[in-house]
Design a protein around this motif. Structure first.
Motif, mmCIF file in Angstrom:
data_model
loop_
_atom_site.group_PDB
_atom_site.id
_atom_site.type_symbol
_atom_site.label_atom_id
_atom_site.label_comp_id
_atom_site.label_asym_id
_atom_site.label_seq_id
_atom_site.Cartn_x
_atom_site.Cartn_y
_atom_site.Cartn_z
ATOM 1 N N PHE A 23 -11.185 -92.489 134.688
ATOM 2 C CA PHE A 23 -11.915 -94.077 134.688
ATOM 3 C C PHE A 23 -12.467 -94.400 136.727
ATOM 4 C CE2 PHE A 23 -9.150 -97.017 137.879
ATOM 5 C CZ PHE A 23 -9.858 -98.531 137.186
ATOM 6 N N TYR A 24 -11.961 -93.034 136.854
ATOM 7 C CA TYR A 24 -12.823 -93.160 138.207
ATOM 8 C C TYR A 24 -13.154 -92.607 138.463
ATOM 9 C CZ TYR A 24 -7.492 -93.206 139.805
ATOM 10 O OH TYR A 24 -6.440 -94.060 140.065
ATOM 11 N N ILE A 25 -13.967 -91.891 137.616
ATOM 12 C CA ILE A 25 -15.843 -91.120 137.553
ATOM 13 C C ILE A 25 -16.677 -92.359 137.104
ATOM 14 C CG2 ILE A 25 -14.940 -88.547 137.251
ATOM 15 C CD1 ILE A 25 -16.177 -88.854 134.595
ATOM 16 N N ALA A 26 -16.052 -93.546 136.104
ATOM 17 C CA ALA A 26 -17.404 -93.849 135.575
ATOM 18 C C ALA A 26 -16.977 -95.693 137.024
ATOM 19 C CB ALA A 26 -16.381 -95.306 134.479
ATOM 20 N N ILE A 27 -16.478 -95.157 137.786
ATOM 21 C CA ILE A 27 -16.585 -96.175 138.940
ATOM 22 C C ILE A 27 -17.317 -95.494 139.944
ATOM 23 C CG2 ILE A 27 -15.176 -97.302 141.003
ATOM 24 C CD1 ILE A 27 -13.070 -97.795 138.745
ATOM 25 N N PHE A 28 -17.361 -94.842 140.497
ATOM 26 C CA PHE A 28 -18.279 -93.848 141.314
ATOM 27 C C PHE A 28 -19.475 -92.979 141.412
ATOM 28 C CE2 PHE A 28 -13.949 -94.836 142.748
ATOM 29 C CZ PHE A 28 -14.482 -94.805 144.255
ATOM 30 N N ALA A 108 -0.301 -106.612 145.032
ATOM 31 C CA ALA A 108 -0.307 -105.417 146.407
ATOM 32 C C ALA A 108 -1.979 -105.433 146.920
ATOM 33 C CB ALA A 108 -0.178 -104.009 145.666
ATOM 34 N N GLN A 109 -2.406 -106.912 146.945
ATOM 35 C CA GLN A 109 -4.108 -106.828 147.690
ATOM 36 C C GLN A 109 -3.688 -107.435 148.986
ATOM 37 O OE1 GLN A 109 -5.797 -108.718 144.464
ATOM 38 N NE2 GLN A 109 -6.655 -107.407 143.440
ATOM 39 N N GLN A 110 -3.591 -106.591 150.084
ATOM 40 C CA GLN A 110 -3.642 -107.781 151.139
ATOM 41 C C GLN A 110 -4.570 -106.396 152.151
ATOM 42 O OE1 GLN A 110 -0.103 -108.436 152.931
ATOM 43 N NE2 GLN A 110 -1.267 -108.768 154.732
ATOM 44 N N CYS A 111 -5.816 -106.882 152.977
ATOM 45 C CA CYS A 111 -6.718 -106.379 153.342
ATOM 46 C C CYS A 111 -6.815 -105.299 153.829
ATOM 47 C CB CYS A 111 -5.679 -105.908 155.112
ATOM 48 S SG CYS A 111 -4.285 -107.484 156.166
ATOM 49 N N GLY A 112 -7.359 -105.778 152.481
ATOM 50 C CA GLY A 112 -8.892 -104.462 151.645
ATOM 51 C C GLY A 112 -7.663 -103.693 150.797
ATOM 52 N N TRP A 113 -6.383 -103.611 150.746
ATOM 53 C CA TRP A 113 -5.880 -102.243 150.138
ATOM 54 C C TRP A 113 -6.141 -103.019 148.856
ATOM 55 C CZ3 TRP A 113 -4.328 -101.857 155.228
ATOM 56 C CH2 TRP A 113 -4.881 -100.544 155.551
ATOM 57 N N LEU A 114 -5.408 -102.550 148.098
ATOM 58 C CA LEU A 114 -5.270 -102.549 146.967
ATOM 59 C C LEU A 114 -4.839 -101.977 145.937
ATOM 60 C CD1 LEU A 114 -7.943 -101.168 144.026
ATOM 61 C CD2 LEU A 114 -9.032 -102.637 145.632
ATOM 62 N N LYS A 115 -4.325 -102.285 144.401
ATOM 63 C CA LYS A 115 -3.485 -101.148 143.640
ATOM 64 C C LYS A 115 -4.265 -101.038 142.115
ATOM 65 C CE LYS A 115 1.128 -99.788 144.273
ATOM 66 N NZ LYS A 115 2.373 -99.635 144.512
ATOM 67 N N ASP A 116 -4.543 -100.003 141.488
ATOM 68 C CA ASP A 116 -5.297 -99.754 140.506
ATOM 69 C C ASP A 116 -4.132 -99.703 139.257
ATOM 70 O OD1 ASP A 116 -4.808 -96.548 140.174
ATOM 71 O OD2 ASP A 116 -6.689 -95.922 140.877
ATOM 72 N N LYS A 117 -5.173 -99.870 138.455
ATOM 73 C CA LYS A 117 -3.849 -99.631 137.202
ATOM 74 C C LYS A 117 -2.639 -98.779 137.099
ATOM 75 C CE LYS A 117 -7.071 -97.937 134.064
ATOM 76 N NZ LYS A 117 -8.316 -98.559 132.548
#
Length: 167
Positions: A23-28, A108-117
């Motif tokens: 998942f992560y390597i597909a994004i970056f 969990a989304q606030q001030c640019g923070w998010l929590k992934d799946k």
């Protein structure tokens, strides 16, 4: 001979190490799986994992080394540790926000923070933000902080308007 990165974050998963790394390597960009180590018969009475199942996945995200460990359900992620993604443009902010938050915890989304799946916390941050928040003109930095606290995904133009006193 390739040098070893001195400090490597290790992410503890309960069986999802390989799909999470994928998942992560597909994004970056500039990312890859470096290697996979599998459980053997040794220690089965302790770890309980089937021989051949994934123990660790070594991977890189934009050149930063990570290890994903299938360590079991004993530990889970929380917001005390997060990863920052520094972005030059709103297009980058939008891209990383959309990709990393897909299937994640919207509460969990606030001030640019998010929590992934997978429960990992990320903050998608414009590179201009620290300069704005640390400006010697207290009124400017306070306006930016006020605007920031009202946002989930960060909006560079809105932060700039607040910085300029136009919000």
């Amino acid at each position: 001979m390739q040098s070893i990165q001195r400090i490597t974050p290790c992410l503890w998963f309960d069986g999802q190490a390989e799909p999470a790394a994928g998942f992560y390597i597909a994004i970056f960009k500039n990312s890859r799986i470096v290697g996979i180590i599998r459980y053997g018969e040794a220690g089965h009475e302790i770890h309980g994992r089937p021989a051949g199942s994934v123990l660790t996945v070594e991977f890189e995200l934009d050149g930063q080394a990570f290890t994903a460990l299938n360590g079991g359900p004993v530990f889970t992620f929380n917001e005390a540790v997060s990863f920052q993604v520094n972005c030059e443009t709103q297009e980058e902010v939008d891209y990383y926000w959309e990709k990393l938050s897909a299937g994640g915890d919207e509460a969990a989304q606030q001030c640019g923070w998010l929590k992934d799946k997978y429960g990992v916390s990320w903050q998608v941050v414009p590179t201009a933000l620290p300069k704005m928040l640390s400006d010697a003109d207290y009124a400017k930095s306070e306006r930016v902080m006020t605007a920031l606290l009202r946002m989930k995904k960060l909006d560079i133009a809105a932060l700039q308007r607040a910085y300029d006193g136009m919000a």
